[in-house]
Scaffold this motif. Structure first.
Motif, short mmCIF file in Angstrom:
data_model
loop_
_atom_site.label_atom_id
_atom_site.label_comp_id
_atom_site.label_asym_id
_atom_site.label_seq_id
_atom_site.Cartn_x
_atom_site.Cartn_y
_atom_site.Cartn_z
N VAL A 22 15.88 74.22 -41.67
CA VAL A 22 16.24 75.47 -42.36
C VAL A 22 16.75 76.53 -41.37
O VAL A 22 17.37 77.51 -41.79
N GLY A 23 16.45 76.31 -40.07
CA GLY A 23 16.96 77.24 -39.06
C GLY A 23 15.90 78.09 -38.37
O GLY A 23 16.25 79.11 -37.75
N LYS A 24 14.66 77.67 -38.43
CA LYS A 24 13.57 78.45 -37.79
C LYS A 24 13.83 78.64 -36.30
O LYS A 24 13.74 79.76 -35.78
N SER A 25 14.14 77.55 -35.60
CA SER A 25 14.32 77.64 -34.15
C SER A 25 15.54 78.47 -33.78
O SER A 25 15.54 79.18 -32.77
N GLN A 26 16.57 78.39 -34.61
CA GLN A 26 17.78 79.17 -34.32
C GLN A 26 17.60 80.65 -34.62
O GLN A 26 18.18 81.50 -33.95
N LEU A 27 16.78 80.97 -35.62
CA LEU A 27 16.45 82.38 -35.87
C LEU A 27 15.71 82.95 -34.66
O LEU A 27 15.98 84.07 -34.21
N LEU A 28 14.80 82.14 -34.13
CA LEU A 28 14.03 82.58 -32.95
C LEU A 28 14.94 82.71 -31.73
O LEU A 28 14.85 83.69 -30.99
N LYS A 123 20.97 81.03 -43.44
CA LYS A 123 22.31 80.44 -43.56
C LYS A 123 23.18 81.16 -44.59
O LYS A 123 23.98 80.54 -45.30
N CYS A 124 23.06 82.48 -44.67
CA CYS A 124 23.85 83.23 -45.64
C CYS A 124 25.33 83.25 -45.28
O CYS A 124 26.17 83.65 -46.09
N ASP A 125 25.68 82.77 -44.07
CA ASP A 125 27.10 82.59 -43.74
C ASP A 125 27.74 81.50 -44.59
O ASP A 125 28.96 81.45 -44.73
N LEU A 126 26.91 80.62 -45.16
CA LEU A 126 27.42 79.53 -46.02
C LEU A 126 27.33 79.95 -47.49
O LEU A 126 26.89 79.17 -48.34
N GLY A 127 27.76 81.15 -47.76
CA GLY A 127 27.63 81.72 -49.10
C GLY A 127 28.21 80.88 -50.22
O GLY A 127 27.66 80.82 -51.32
N SER A 128 29.31 80.19 -49.94
CA SER A 128 29.97 79.41 -50.99
C SER A 128 29.16 78.18 -51.37
O SER A 128 29.40 77.56 -52.40
N LEU A 146 5.67 89.58 -50.99
CA LEU A 146 6.29 89.28 -49.71
C LEU A 146 7.50 90.19 -49.52
O LEU A 146 8.11 90.62 -50.50
N PHE A 147 7.88 90.42 -48.30
CA PHE A 147 9.17 91.05 -48.03
C PHE A 147 10.21 89.95 -48.15
O PHE A 147 9.89 88.77 -48.03
N PHE A 148 11.46 90.31 -48.38
CA PHE A 148 12.51 89.29 -48.53
C PHE A 148 13.81 89.76 -47.89
O PHE A 148 14.22 90.89 -48.06
N MET A 149 14.44 88.84 -47.15
CA MET A 149 15.77 89.11 -46.59
C MET A 149 16.56 87.82 -46.50
O MET A 149 15.97 86.76 -46.30
N GLU A 150 17.87 87.93 -46.64
CA GLU A 150 18.76 86.80 -46.37
C GLU A 150 19.35 87.01 -44.99
O GLU A 150 19.75 88.13 -44.65
N THR A 151 19.40 85.93 -44.21
CA THR A 151 19.84 86.03 -42.81
C THR A 151 20.87 84.96 -42.48
O THR A 151 21.01 83.97 -43.21
N SER A 152 21.53 85.15 -41.36
CA SER A 152 22.31 84.08 -40.75
C SER A 152 22.03 84.10 -39.25
O SER A 152 22.38 85.07 -38.58
N LEU A 154 23.43 82.00 -37.33
CA LEU A 154 24.77 81.73 -36.78
C LEU A 154 25.55 83.02 -36.54
O LEU A 154 26.08 83.23 -35.45
N GLU A 155 25.61 83.86 -37.55
CA GLU A 155 26.40 85.09 -37.43
C GLU A 155 25.57 86.31 -37.02
O GLU A 155 26.09 87.42 -36.97
N ALA A 156 24.30 86.08 -36.77
CA ALA A 156 23.37 87.15 -36.37
C ALA A 156 23.18 88.22 -37.46
O ALA A 156 22.87 89.36 -37.16
N THR A 157 23.34 87.83 -38.70
CA THR A 157 23.18 88.77 -39.80
C THR A 157 21.70 88.95 -40.14
O THR A 157 21.01 87.96 -40.42
N ASN A 158 21.23 90.19 -40.09
CA ASN A 158 19.87 90.54 -40.52
C ASN A 158 18.74 89.90 -39.70
O ASN A 158 17.59 90.01 -40.08
N VAL A 159 19.06 89.24 -38.60
CA VAL A 159 18.00 88.57 -37.84
C VAL A 159 17.11 89.61 -37.17
O VAL A 159 15.89 89.63 -37.34
N GLU A 160 17.76 90.52 -36.46
CA GLU A 160 17.01 91.60 -35.81
C GLU A 160 16.31 92.46 -36.86
O GLU A 160 15.14 92.82 -36.70
N ALA A 161 17.01 92.74 -37.94
CA ALA A 161 16.44 93.58 -39.00
C ALA A 161 15.18 92.94 -39.59
O ALA A 161 14.19 93.62 -39.85
N ALA A 162 15.22 91.64 -39.78
CA ALA A 162 14.07 90.94 -40.36
C ALA A 162 12.85 91.03 -39.43
O ALA A 162 11.75 91.37 -39.86
#
Ligand code: GTP
Ligand code: MG
Length: 171
Positions: A22-28, A123-128, A146-152, A154-162
Motif C-alpha cells: 500500500v506504500g507504508k515504507s515509501q510514505l516513511l 497513491k492519490c496520484d493514480l486518481g484515474s 479517526l483522522f483521514f487524509m489522501e496522500t501520494s 510518489l508526488e509528496a502530496t499530503n505526506v508531511e501534512a499527515a
C-alpha cells in the motif's frame, strides 16, 4: 531544522500498519528522507526511522516504525508505547481498504487507548484508478473516530501534512 546536539523535548513513537504494497515504507521514506523508490522491496521484519522537528517551539523526535503488511506477524512489541498510528490503504485497491477494519481491531487490541489514529488513502496520484471513494473512507473514519487524509508518497502530496497533523494532535 534540528541541530545534532539540540535538546529533544519529546520522543513520539508512531506505527505504520496496513496491507502489503500500500506504500507504508515509501510514505516513511518520503517523510523522513524526502526519497521515493519505484521498485521498493517488501519490508522484512521491523524497521524504524526518525525525524526531528519543531512543534509549538518544542523539539519533537518522531520515531516511526514500519513492518511487513504481508506477514501480519505484528506483535504487541510493535505497538508498545505507540502514541500514534497510521492505517494505510491503497486507494486503487478496494481490498486494502476493506481490511482496514481488521487492522484497526488489531491496533485497538494492542495499543494504548489514547492513541491517535489516522486513516491514509495512499497513491492519490493514480486518481484515474481510484477504487475507494473518498466518501467511503470519510464515513469509516468518522464512525471510528479517526483522522483521514489522501496522500501520494510518489508526488509528496499530503505526506508531511499527515505526519504533522498526527504529531500536533499527539502533542
Ligand atoms: P510491505 O512492506 O510489503 O508491507 O509494503 P509497503 O506498504 O511498505 O509498500 P511499499 O512502500 O514498499 O510500496 C509498494 C509499491 O507501491 C512500490 O512499488 C512503490 O513504489 C509503490 N508506491 C508507494 N507509494 C506510492 C504512491 O504514492 N504512488 C504510486 N503510484 N506508487 C506508490
Ligand atoms: Mg514496506
Amino acid at each position: 531544522y534540528a541541530d545534532y546536539n539540540q535538546k529533544i523535548d519529546y520522543v513520539f513513537k508512531i506505527v505504520l500498519i496496513g496491507d502489503s504494497a500500500v506504500g507504508k515504507s515509501q510514505l516513511l521514506a518520503r517523510f523522513a528522507r524526502n526519497e521515493f523508490t519505484v521498485d521498493s522491496k517488501a519490508t522484512i521484519g521491523v524497521e524504524f526511522q526518525t525525524k526531528t522537528l519543531a512543534i509549538h517551539n518544542k523539539t519533537v523526535k518522531a520515531q516511526i516504525w514500519d513492518t511487513a503488511g504481508q506477514e501480519r506477524a505484528v506483535t504487541s512489541a510493535y505497538y508498545r508505547g505507540a502514541v500514534g498510528a497510521m492505517l494505510v490503504y491503497d486507494m486503487t485497491k478496494r481490498q486494502s481498504f476493506d481490511h482496514m477494519a481488521r487492522w484497526l481491531e488489531e491496533l485497538r487490541g494492542h495499543a494504548d487507548k489514547s492513541i491517535i489514529i489516522m486513516l491514509i488513502g495512499n497513491k492519490c496520484d493514480l486518481g484515474s484508478l481510484r477504487a475507494v471513494p473518498a466518501e467511503d473512507a470519510k464515513e469509516f473514519a468518522q464512525r471510528e473516530n479517526l483522522f483521514f487524509m489522501e496522500t501520494s508518497a510518489l508526488e509528496a502530496t499530503n505526506v508531511e501534512a499527515a505526519f504533522l497533523t498526527m504529531l500536533t494532535e499527539i502533542y
